[in-house]
Design a protein around this motif. Structure first.
Motif, short mmCIF file in Angstrom:
data_model
loop_
_atom_site.label_atom_id
_atom_site.label_comp_id
_atom_site.label_asym_id
_atom_site.label_seq_id
_atom_site.Cartn_x
_atom_site.Cartn_y
_atom_site.Cartn_z
N LEU A 46 38.17 32.02 37.44
CA LEU A 46 38.22 32.80 36.20
C LEU A 46 37.97 34.29 36.45
N THR A 97 45.87 32.94 32.37
CA THR A 97 45.25 31.63 32.53
C THR A 97 46.11 30.55 31.90
N PHE A 98 46.65 30.84 30.70
CA PHE A 98 47.51 29.88 30.01
C PHE A 98 48.75 29.57 30.86
N SER A 106 34.73 26.85 31.82
CA SER A 106 35.47 27.41 30.70
C SER A 106 34.91 26.91 29.37
N ASP A 107 34.55 25.62 29.31
CA ASP A 107 33.99 25.09 28.07
C ASP A 107 32.65 25.73 27.75
N LEU A 151 47.90 27.40 33.86
CA LEU A 151 47.70 26.00 33.47
C LEU A 151 49.05 25.34 33.20
N LEU A 152 49.92 26.07 32.51
CA LEU A 152 51.23 25.55 32.13
C LEU A 152 52.08 25.26 33.36
N VAL A 168 43.34 21.99 34.63
CA VAL A 168 42.21 22.16 33.71
C VAL A 168 40.90 21.76 34.39
N ILE A 200 38.74 24.35 36.31
CA ILE A 200 37.93 25.39 35.67
C ILE A 200 37.10 24.83 34.51
N GLU A 201 37.27 23.51 34.24
CA GLU A 201 36.81 22.93 32.98
C GLU A 201 35.36 23.15 32.56
#
Lengths: 225, 124
Positions: free
Chosen positions: B10, B38-39, B56-57, B42-43, B49, B52-53
């Motif tokens: 990140l 970032t989007f 990020s959460d 991921l895409l 996900v 970094i999950e």
């Protein structure tokens, strides 16, 4: 003695300490008004006032906290990515809603500010007030606004929106959950989304999508301001 | 060690975004660019996900913490607030209302038109 508050650890620890208390109080009262961040801010302001500590000294450590804004904004992409299937399925209403939402917010704010003879820096501070704080604060900075005023405006908008949106849905007979979800997200960001989740699952999801997307559209509109 | 890597991903994205934002011909917030990048990562599957999950959460959940310093600095602007208080509240409330109504009706209309078109093609 006061010199010691220039240590970065002072500002940083004070932020963490008061935020933890804010969360504890919020969990006990479970009210939207007992916002952990507001409680924490009040505690810090009180501590600084009582011990006569200059704001600049506190900011030396607090700036390290503010540094996490960018990674936190980047992390919003994960929630958007998790909703990607819903976005794909409803892409047209979502795009229309977010563009109309962002444009109507910016236009209504600029027109009303002109009408009320607001100075330029206040208008710049208010333009991003309907979008999520993460994007709003950066946008305000970029437009030459006063970031603390933007934060206050975002907060007032969110609280007003979260309280009034269930009534607005009834008043304007918005019988479509996609429409009410996007409208809540576009007009009152994450605070509204917390209410939208209570109203229904579709409303909550769409509201969350609108928060991210409206922020993005508003940034693009701002390029032309 | 794992948390280290997740945080690093990140942070590097944020740093790269700031560099790109610096070279863009128009002003654009680096943090928003970091969100877009970032989007896209991921895409495209370049970043998963799960890579970094938890970090990020944690950041999204505690987003408000990040704004604590700026909120505290409101105390330096109390005189500004006092001079515009009623206009400030009026603008916040009226524009929220306008934005809500415009968005809700435009989406309602769009959904209605989509459904009508669907009916037409089904009948034809």
């Amino acid at each position: 003695m006061l010199e010691l508050t220039k240590e970065p650890f002072f500002g940083f620890s004070l932020c963490m300490f008061s935020y933890i208390i804010g969360i504890k109080i919020n969990q006990k009262t479970k009210s939207a008004l007992a916002n952990p961040m507001i409680i924490a801010a009040i505690i810090i302001i009180a501590v600084l006032a009582v011990f006569k500590i200059p704001l600049e000294n506190f900011m030396i450590g607090a700036d390290f906290v503010a540094m996490f804004l960018a990674p936190a904004t980047a992390a919003l992409a994960v929630s958007m990515y998790r909703q990607f299937d819903v976005i794909k399925k409803n892409w047209l209403p979502i795009v229309v809603g977010c563009v109309v939402g962002a444009v109507s917010a910016v236009v209504s704010i600029v027109v009303l500010c002109k009408f009320l003879n607001m100075p330029q820096d206040i208008t710049a501070s208010l333009v991003p007030k309907s979008i999520t704080t993460a994007i709003a604060s950066k946008l305000s900075e970029q437009l030459g606004g006063i970031v603390p005023i933007t934060l206050a405006a975002v907060l007032v908008t969110g609280i007003f929106g979260a309280i009034s949106s269930p009534y607005l849905i009834k008043l304007f007979k918005i019988d479509n959950p996609i429409a009410s979800g996007l409208a809540i997200g576009a007009s009152c960001h994450a605070l509204g989304t917390s209410k939208a989740i209570e109203i229904g699952e579709i409303e909550g999801t769409l509201s969350g999508i609108a928060v991210g997307l409206c922020g993005l559209v508003t940034v693009f509109i701002a390029i032309f301001l | 060690m794992k948390l280290f890597k997740k945080t690093l991903i990140l942070f590097v994205v944020c740093f790269i975004s700031d560099i790109i934002a610096y070279f863009l011909p128009f002003p654009f917030p680096g943090s928003v660019l970091a969100m877009i990048i970032t989007f896209l990562l991921l895409l495209s599957g370049l970043v998963k996900v799960r890579q970094i999950e938890p970090v990020s959460d944690f950041l999204v959940k505690n987003m408000a913490f990040v704004f604590l310093p700026s909120t505290v600095s409101i105390v330096s602007y109390l005189d500004v607030f006092q001079s515009i208080l009623w206009q400030f509240l009026l603008i916040c409330i009226v524009t929220t209302f306008i934005t809500f109504v415009c968005t809700a009706y435009s989406v309602k209309l769009t959904v209605y038109l989509i459904n009508k078109r669907k009916e037409k093609t089904e009948n034809a």
